[in-house]
Design an enzyme around this catalytic site. Structure first.
Site, PDB file in Angstrom:
ATOM      1  N   PRO A 158       0.815  -1.220   0.000  1.00  0.00           N
ATOM      2  CA  PRO A 158       0.000   0.000   0.000  1.00  0.00           C
ATOM      3  C   PRO A 158       0.853   1.278   0.000  1.00  0.00           C
ATOM      4  O   PRO A 158       2.078   1.206  -0.076  1.00  0.00           O
ATOM      5  CB  PRO A 158      -0.777  -0.127   1.311  1.00  0.00           C
ATOM      6  CG  PRO A 158       0.191  -0.790   2.235  1.00  0.00           C
ATOM      7  CD  PRO A 158       1.053  -1.684   1.382  1.00  0.00           C
ATOM      8  N   LYS A 183       5.184  -4.935  -6.515  1.00  0.00           N
ATOM      9  CA  LYS A 183       4.332  -3.882  -7.094  1.00  0.00           C
ATOM     10  C   LYS A 183       3.943  -2.887  -6.008  1.00  0.00           C
ATOM     11  O   LYS A 183       3.088  -3.162  -5.171  1.00  0.00           O
ATOM     12  CB  LYS A 183       3.054  -4.449  -7.721  1.00  0.00           C
ATOM     13  CG  LYS A 183       2.338  -3.358  -8.530  1.00  0.00           C
ATOM     14  CD  LYS A 183       0.874  -3.580  -8.752  1.00  0.00           C
ATOM     15  CE  LYS A 183      -0.053  -3.042  -7.702  1.00  0.00           C
ATOM     16  NZ  LYS A 183      -0.096  -1.571  -7.546  1.00  0.00           N
ATOM     17  N   GLU A 258      -1.714  -8.918   5.219  1.00  0.00           N
ATOM     18  CA  GLU A 258      -1.680  -7.923   6.303  1.00  0.00           C
ATOM     19  C   GLU A 258      -2.736  -6.890   5.946  1.00  0.00           C
ATOM     20  O   GLU A 258      -2.524  -6.066   5.057  1.00  0.00           O
ATOM     21  CB  GLU A 258      -0.307  -7.241   6.364  1.00  0.00           C
ATOM     22  CG  GLU A 258       0.852  -8.176   6.599  1.00  0.00           C
ATOM     23  CD  GLU A 258       0.935  -8.659   8.038  1.00  0.00           C
ATOM     24  OE1 GLU A 258       0.224  -8.116   8.896  1.00  0.00           O
ATOM     25  OE2 GLU A 258       1.701  -9.599   8.285  1.00  0.00           O
ATOM     26  N   LEU A 259      -3.870  -6.925   6.636  1.00  0.00           N
ATOM     27  CA  LEU A 259      -5.001  -6.110   6.187  1.00  0.00           C
ATOM     28  C   LEU A 259      -5.288  -4.979   7.171  1.00  0.00           C
ATOM     29  O   LEU A 259      -4.455  -4.615   7.978  1.00  0.00           O
ATOM     30  CB  LEU A 259      -6.208  -7.013   5.955  1.00  0.00           C
ATOM     31  CG  LEU A 259      -5.898  -8.233   5.063  1.00  0.00           C
ATOM     32  CD1 LEU A 259      -7.104  -9.140   4.930  1.00  0.00           C
ATOM     33  CD2 LEU A 259      -5.392  -7.809   3.693  1.00  0.00           C
ATOM     34  N   CYS A 292      -2.578   1.312   9.420  1.00  0.00           N
ATOM     35  CA  CYS A 292      -3.435   0.123   9.528  1.00  0.00           C
ATOM     36  C   CYS A 292      -3.807  -0.160  10.978  1.00  0.00           C
ATOM     37  O   CYS A 292      -4.886  -0.654  11.262  1.00  0.00           O
ATOM     38  CB  CYS A 292      -2.758  -1.078   8.906  1.00  0.00           C
ATOM     39  SG  CYS A 292      -1.102  -1.319   9.517  1.00  0.00           S
ATOM     40  N   GLU A 390     -13.143   0.801   8.392  1.00  0.00           N
ATOM     41  CA  GLU A 390     -11.841   1.446   8.423  1.00  0.00           C
ATOM     42  C   GLU A 390     -11.892   2.716   7.580  1.00  0.00           C
ATOM     43  O   GLU A 390     -12.231   2.674   6.405  1.00  0.00           O
ATOM     44  CB  GLU A 390     -10.775   0.497   7.870  1.00  0.00           C
ATOM     45  CG  GLU A 390      -9.396   1.068   8.018  1.00  0.00           C
ATOM     46  CD  GLU A 390      -8.320   0.151   7.443  1.00  0.00           C
ATOM     47  OE1 GLU A 390      -8.492  -0.308   6.309  1.00  0.00           O
ATOM     48  OE2 GLU A 390      -7.319  -0.077   8.135  1.00  0.00           O
TER      49      GLU A 390
HETATM   50  P1  NAP Z   1      -5.615  -1.499  -1.386  1.00  0.00           P
HETATM   51  O1  NAP Z   1      -6.517  -0.669  -2.192  1.00  0.00           O
HETATM   52  O2  NAP Z   1      -6.091  -2.793  -0.861  1.00  0.00           O
HETATM   53  O3  NAP Z   1      -4.314  -1.711  -2.271  1.00  0.00           O
HETATM   54  C1  NAP Z   1      -3.150  -2.355  -1.815  1.00  0.00           C
HETATM   55  C2  NAP Z   1      -2.359  -2.820  -3.007  1.00  0.00           C
HETATM   56  O4  NAP Z   1      -3.076  -3.840  -3.711  1.00  0.00           O
HETATM   57  C3  NAP Z   1      -2.083  -1.735  -4.034  1.00  0.00           C
HETATM   58  O5  NAP Z   1      -0.800  -1.950  -4.567  1.00  0.00           O
HETATM   59  C4  NAP Z   1      -3.177  -1.993  -5.045  1.00  0.00           C
HETATM   60  O6  NAP Z   1      -2.976  -1.434  -6.296  1.00  0.00           O
HETATM   61  C5  NAP Z   1      -3.209  -3.492  -5.078  1.00  0.00           C
HETATM   62  N1  NAP Z   1      -4.443  -4.071  -5.625  1.00  0.00           N
HETATM   63  C6  NAP Z   1      -5.674  -3.509  -5.703  1.00  0.00           C
HETATM   64  N2  NAP Z   1      -6.550  -4.369  -6.259  1.00  0.00           N
HETATM   65  C7  NAP Z   1      -5.868  -5.509  -6.543  1.00  0.00           C
HETATM   66  C8  NAP Z   1      -6.213  -6.769  -7.116  1.00  0.00           C
HETATM   67  N3  NAP Z   1      -7.459  -7.041  -7.506  1.00  0.00           N
HETATM   68  N4  NAP Z   1      -5.250  -7.705  -7.235  1.00  0.00           N
HETATM   69  C9  NAP Z   1      -3.989  -7.454  -6.812  1.00  0.00           C
HETATM   70  N5  NAP Z   1      -3.606  -6.285  -6.287  1.00  0.00           N
HETATM   71  C10 NAP Z   1      -4.523  -5.322  -6.132  1.00  0.00           C
HETATM   72  O7  NAP Z   1      -5.076  -0.705  -0.117  1.00  0.00           O
HETATM   73  P2  NAP Z   1      -4.518   0.756  -0.074  1.00  0.00           P
HETATM   74  O8  NAP Z   1      -5.657   1.681  -0.235  1.00  0.00           O
HETATM   75  O9  NAP Z   1      -3.339   0.894  -0.949  1.00  0.00           O
HETATM   76  O10 NAP Z   1      -3.951   0.801   1.449  1.00  0.00           O
HETATM   77  C11 NAP Z   1      -4.758   0.965   2.539  1.00  0.00           C
HETATM   78  C12 NAP Z   1      -5.082  -0.353   3.203  1.00  0.00           C
HETATM   79  O11 NAP Z   1      -3.906  -1.069   3.549  1.00  0.00           O
HETATM   80  C13 NAP Z   1      -5.826  -0.184   4.490  1.00  0.00           C
HETATM   81  O12 NAP Z   1      -6.900  -1.074   4.545  1.00  0.00           O
HETATM   82  C14 NAP Z   1      -4.787  -0.531   5.545  1.00  0.00           C
HETATM   83  O13 NAP Z   1      -5.305  -0.958   6.756  1.00  0.00           O
HETATM   84  C15 NAP Z   1      -3.983  -1.559   4.885  1.00  0.00           C
HETATM   85  N6  NAP Z   1      -2.649  -1.655   5.494  1.00  0.00           N
HETATM   86  C16 NAP Z   1      -2.375  -2.731   6.318  1.00  0.00           C
HETATM   87  C17 NAP Z   1      -1.145  -2.849   6.942  1.00  0.00           C
HETATM   88  C18 NAP Z   1      -0.831  -4.006   7.848  1.00  0.00           C
HETATM   89  O14 NAP Z   1       0.329  -4.222   8.161  1.00  0.00           O
HETATM   90  N7  NAP Z   1      -1.791  -4.792   8.283  1.00  0.00           N
HETATM   91  C19 NAP Z   1      -0.162  -1.884   6.703  1.00  0.00           C
HETATM   92  C20 NAP Z   1      -0.459  -0.811   5.873  1.00  0.00           C
HETATM   93  C21 NAP Z   1      -1.712  -0.720   5.266  1.00  0.00           C
HETATM   94  P3  NAP Z   1      -3.497   0.066  -6.538  1.00  0.00           P
HETATM   95  O15 NAP Z   1      -2.386   0.899  -6.078  1.00  0.00           O
HETATM   96  O16 NAP Z   1      -3.789   0.219  -7.966  1.00  0.00           O
HETATM   97  O17 NAP Z   1      -4.741   0.257  -5.718  1.00  0.00           O
END
Ligand code: NAP
Ligand code: MG
Length: 494
Positions: A158, A183, A258-259, A292, A390
């Protein structure tokens, strides 16, 4: 990172595949923004399934025939130390680039970059501590367990801690002997591309690490589907995590997720009052709340509720918002227009669901940039959407509770289970809460410190698998059983 002359003022980047800087197969690019000015600062390749295939083919060759898994653990360790050294030498430049690209205050970006170096160093050291076992089988035999790298790792991250999330993925994978296709998030690819500049120099041979830029649908999804990828390590939202798990099932890839979270930050009446106020604000507003493990549900014992809310509100109104590169800034803009609109919509929803104590809108003094006010809602029902979903921005939901049992019940009443914190001077009460809370990380009298030595990951819908520490490298290792017969006679069965 090689830049070629672009059509606009923005830097035009290429991606790093098989040890070379290349354009995307389609030649298409997309813009990367500075969220404090909304200006385009870079153009990066819009990679698609063809680019993914190239990168995976390179990573697969580096694993199968390129000799990476056969390098000694010492050599892999030294490479990671050299990479850490590059990060340290260039820390100021990386912090500035990170801060510009994702909007986080420069001082926070500097902490992140230091953590990146520490992460590479930690796994550089751990590379030589991966050990197998001798299994005590009841026969005249020697039974061994060997630890071997899983193969090609697809790593999807992310935008909230861009280079740190890259380090959490790359460092353990490389230490284990895996090869990687990374990526970064479409919003924040710049520091990961910068890192790739040093791969060859530190001794990573062609194809061992590939960095491609692109969108989730067109670059992330093909990586998850690719039959030559053995493992997907994903950090991001629960919604995308579910899609990834489904897609990975087709080829039975190993997956770690890790969500997100909706983490409770619990304040008992006997907590140190000033420390508690500080801890509540830090827990939910650090990094603009784009964390997160953000303590976005602030549970406060009724005995101190009013005073606590007043104290928090007064301090929240004084938080210094500003351009990310100014050292006094404590809160920068949100990462993107999309995230800004999302957070704004939750601010409006909150006004319908609960009472507003602070903030609640756009930070009016900025003409441009995705700035929102630190926002505090109170008397929030735990069933309200602002307490269940969230938000991933600086929006706090303050919830009163009656007693210890009530606090634990509310804390656990969530689909998530990433993190929690408990504040109290009563060690018995605090430790009872630690045991009762269903979450992967629980802090006592603090919230958010994270160490590469300690495990990180969620319970429930916050995902599975653990990053960091020895747990982090486990996610990239297979176990092979080896049985060595020590009898020299035939089996004698037939
Ligand atoms: P996201 O929308 O889920 O995207 C994360 C990554 O996945 C991005 O690189 C995204 O590409 C990619 N992606 C999206 N759709 C996909 C698909 N169908 N197949 C494969 N990859 C895909 O999350 P975000 O908005 O970037 O980040 C925020 C989220 O991350 C929050 O929910 C947060 O809690 C979570 N997070 C969790 C942790 C932890 O350690 N648990 C740490 C940091 C963040 P794009 O860039 O094009 O969207
Ligand atoms: Mg996204």
């Amino acid at each position: 990172m090689r830049q070629v002359a672009g059509k606009s003022k923005a830097d035009r980047y290429q991606v790093y595949v098989d040890g070379k800087w290349v354009d995307g197969a389609s030649q298409k690019t997309f813009p990367v923004y500075d969220p404090s000015t909304e200006e385009v600062i870079a153009e990066v390749p819009d990679c698609d399934a063809k680019d993914v295939d190239r990168a995976v083919t390179a990573a697969s060759a580096a694993f199968e025939t390129g000799g990476w898994p056969q390098t000694t653990a010492q050599e892999r360790g030294r490479i990671l130390f050299r990479l850490a050294e590059k990060v340290r030498q260039n820390a100021a430049m990386l912090a500035e680039l990170e801060s510009r690209n994702c909007g986080k205050p420069i001082v926070e970006a500097e902490f992140d970059i230091a953590d990146v170096a520490t992460c590479f160093e930690y796994y550089g050291g751990l590379a030589t501590k991966v050990m197998g076992h001798v299994n005590p089988v009841p026969d005249n035999a020697l039974s061994l367990s060997l630890r071997e790298p899983m193969g090609v790792a697809g790593q999807i991250i992310p935008w909230n801690y861009p280079l740190l999330m890259a380090a959490w993925k790359l460092a353990p994978a490389l230490a284990a002997g895996c090869t990687c296709v990374l990526k970064p998030a479409e919003q924040t690819p710049l520091t990961a591309l910068q890192l790739a500049n040093w791969f060859e120099e530190v001794g990573l041979s062609h194809g061992v690490v590939n960095v491609i830029t692109g969108f989730g649908e067109s670059a992330g999804a093909p990586l998850v589907r690719h039959p030559k990828v053995n493992k997907i390590a994903f950090t991001g939202s629960a919604a995308v995590g579910k899609e990834i798990q489904k897609a990975a099932a087709e080829t039975l890839k190993r997956v770690s997720l890790e969500l997100g979270g909706k983490s409770p930050n619990i304040f008992f009446a006997d907590a140190d009052f000033e420390a508690a106020i500080d801890g509540a604000l830090f827990g939910v507003f650090i990094n603009q709340g784009e964390v997160c493990s953000a303590g976005s549900r602030i549970l406060v014992e009724k005995k101190i509720y009013k005073r606590f809310l007043d104290g928090m509100t007064e301090k929240a109104k004084k938080i210094k918002l500003g351009p990310p590169l100014e050292r006094e800034t404590k809160m920068g803009p949100l990462v993107s227009k999309e995230q800004y609109e999302r957070v704004r919509s939750y601010q409006e929803l909150g006004k319908k669901e609960a009472k507003l104590a602070a903030g609640g809108g756009r930070a009016a003094k900025f003409k441009n940039g995705y700035y929102v006010e630190p926002t505090i809602f109170y008397d929030v029902e735990n069933s309200a959407r602002i307490a269940r979903e969230e938000i991933f921005g600086p929006v706090a939901a303050v919830i009163p509770f009656e007693n210890e049992a009530d606090a634990i019940r509310i804390a656990n009443d969530t689909p998530y289970g990433l993190a929690a914190a408990v504040w109290s001077r009563d060690i018995f009460k605090a430790l009872r809460a630690v045991k009762a809370i269903r979450a992967g990380i629980v802090w006592v009298n603090h919230m958010q410190p994270t160490y590469v030595e300690a495990p990180w990951g969620g319970y429930k819908q916050s995902g599975f698998g653990r990053e960091l520490g020895p747990w982090g490298i486990e996610e990239y290792l297979e176990t092979k059983q080896v049985h060595i017969n020590l009898n020299e006679q035939p089996i004698g069965w037939y």
